[in-house]
Write a protein that holds these residues in place. Sequence first.
Motif, mmCIF file in Angstrom:
data_model
loop_
_atom_site.group_PDB
_atom_site.id
_atom_site.type_symbol
_atom_site.label_atom_id
_atom_site.label_comp_id
_atom_site.label_asym_id
_atom_site.label_seq_id
_atom_site.Cartn_x
_atom_site.Cartn_y
_atom_site.Cartn_z
ATOM 1 N N SER A 25 0.813 -1.286 -0.011
ATOM 2 C CA SER A 25 -0.087 -0.061 0.007
ATOM 3 C C SER A 25 0.925 1.185 0.004
ATOM 4 O O SER A 25 0.465 2.344 -0.428
ATOM 5 N N ASP A 56 -5.212 6.914 -3.109
ATOM 6 C CA ASP A 56 -6.580 6.722 -2.813
ATOM 7 C C ASP A 56 -7.076 5.660 -3.573
ATOM 8 O O ASP A 56 -8.135 4.688 -3.308
ATOM 9 N N ASN A 59 -6.496 2.530 -1.295
ATOM 10 C CA ASN A 59 -7.328 2.538 -0.284
ATOM 11 C C ASN A 59 -8.851 1.903 -0.852
ATOM 12 O O ASN A 59 -9.635 0.891 -0.032
ATOM 13 N N GLU A 63 -10.897 -1.515 0.422
ATOM 14 C CA GLU A 63 -12.215 -1.503 0.673
ATOM 15 C C GLU A 63 -13.122 -2.444 0.154
ATOM 16 O O GLU A 63 -14.133 -2.769 0.429
#
Length: 71
Positions: A25, A56, A59, A63
Amino acid sequence: MATKIEEILSAKVESGENAYLWLQSAAGDCILWPTKDASENEDSADEIGRWQLTVDEANALIETGEVDEVE
């Protein structure tokens, strides 16, 4: 045009139930492997796909719940 996230998720589905999605990440490095075992050898010849993601995008991918390993 599909987003990068849609492209990654589609590639994972097309690669079969053993496909393994890895994400580093902090660097945004995302690799799709045919299996978890293939990811442990880290032989790039085995990778199905590789993407460079923004924070972004990383992430958003996390999710989805489809990432198998996040470092």
